[in-house]
Scaffold this motif. Structure first.
Motif, PDB file in Angstrom:
ATOM      1  N   SER A 163      27.474  69.917   1.067  1.00 44.62           N
ATOM      2  CA  SER A 163      27.632  71.101   1.911  1.00 44.62           C
ATOM      3  C   SER A 163      28.196  72.216   1.042  1.00 44.62           C
ATOM      4  O   SER A 163      29.254  72.038   0.423  1.00 44.62           O
ATOM      5  CB  SER A 163      28.588  70.823   3.075  1.00 44.62           C
ATOM      6  OG  SER A 163      28.910  72.045   3.718  1.00 44.62           O
ATOM      7  N   ASN A 206      29.607  74.837   2.023  1.00 44.65           N
ATOM      8  CA  ASN A 206      30.625  75.549   2.778  1.00 44.65           C
ATOM      9  C   ASN A 206      32.019  75.011   2.464  1.00 44.65           C
ATOM     10  O   ASN A 206      32.315  73.852   2.731  1.00 44.65           O
ATOM     11  CB  ASN A 206      30.322  75.409   4.278  1.00 44.65           C
ATOM     12  CG  ASN A 206      31.249  76.226   5.142  1.00 44.65           C
ATOM     13  OD1 ASN A 206      31.947  77.105   4.653  1.00 44.65           O
ATOM     14  ND2 ASN A 206      31.263  75.936   6.421  1.00 44.65           N
ATOM     15  N   LYS A 254      34.836  74.746   3.907  1.00 41.38           N
ATOM     16  CA  LYS A 254      35.179  74.853   5.322  1.00 41.38           C
ATOM     17  C   LYS A 254      36.614  75.294   5.597  1.00 41.38           C
ATOM     18  O   LYS A 254      36.874  76.092   6.486  1.00 41.38           O
ATOM     19  CB  LYS A 254      34.908  73.502   5.985  1.00 41.38           C
ATOM     20  CG  LYS A 254      34.974  73.509   7.475  1.00 41.38           C
ATOM     21  CD  LYS A 254      34.503  72.169   8.010  1.00 41.38           C
ATOM     22  CE  LYS A 254      34.508  72.168   9.523  1.00 41.38           C
ATOM     23  NZ  LYS A 254      34.030  70.900  10.048  1.00 41.38           N
ATOM     24  N   GLY A 304      27.995  78.366  -3.267  1.00 34.32           N
ATOM     25  CA  GLY A 304      28.587  77.227  -2.570  1.00 34.32           C
ATOM     26  C   GLY A 304      28.988  76.108  -3.523  1.00 34.32           C
ATOM     27  O   GLY A 304      30.025  75.460  -3.334  1.00 34.32           O
TER      28      GLY A 304
END
Length: 192
Positions: free
Chosen positions: A46, A48, A50, A93
């Motif tokens: 991922s 991201n 987060k 990212g």
């Protein structure tokens, strides 16, 4: 023997960036260097970050393997296009998730200063443009280079960081593309 890591930040395997990365690898391999690669778009992770730096997100196996490659390398070669003045989202990212405190740098307690944990490494950014490199530098201030070179690599201790601009790609004839590929092969051959 020099250890080189080529990090390809273009998400499309049919792009000219993939030809550039392959040509650099050919040149570096011909010089006798040990060459590894990371194709960011092929990784399972991922992009991201987060929780920002407030809470650590566990790194996926592909990111852990990528970090081991980065640690082994003497020289990092970043190949990416410039999109909207910056890096492709997947490349940004990758950096967000991997260049973390305690890994790439470390903030000092009660200080504005930090420790650069990637000292001793060098880098070369090879970036493609749909405008001349001089125009990107002069009129836009080269934001992708500032971000990757100054705000990421040099921030973490990677120095020197060289930059090569390749463009105008969208209107280039095949003969021009071949000249660029020869230049990149020679950069690899010289381990630059």
């Amino acid at each position: 023997m020099k250890k080189i890591l080529i990090i390809n930040g273009h998400p499309n395997p049919d792009s000219f960036n993939f030809a550039i990365a392959a040509e650099y690898k050919k040149g570096a391999s011909a010089s006798g260097a040990i060459v590894e690669t990371i194709t960011i778009a092929a990784l399972n992770f991922s992009p991201n970050l987060k929780y920002g730096y407030q809470k650590r997100t566990e790194l996926e196996p592909d990111l852990l393997e990528s970090w081991e490659k980065i640690k082994r390398a003497d020289h990092l070669v970043w190949v990416h296009p410039v999109w909207w003045g910056g890096l492709p989202a997947i490349t940004k990212g990758f950096i967000d998730r991997l260049f973390l405190p305690g890994m790439a740098f470390q903030y000092r307690e009660n200080s504005v200063w930090w420790d650069k944990l990637l000292k001793g490494k060098t880098a070369h950014i090879i970036t493609t443009l749909d405008q001349p490199g001089w125009y990107y530098r002069l009129f836009f201030g080269r934001p992708s280079v500032n971000q990757l070179k100054k705000s990421t690599l040099e921030f973490c201790g990677v120095k020197p960081v060289k930059v090569s601009y390749i463009g105008i790609v969208k209107t280039a004839k095949e003969s021009q593309r071949q000249k660029w590929l020869e230049k990149v092969y020679n950069l690899g051959l010289l381990n630059k």
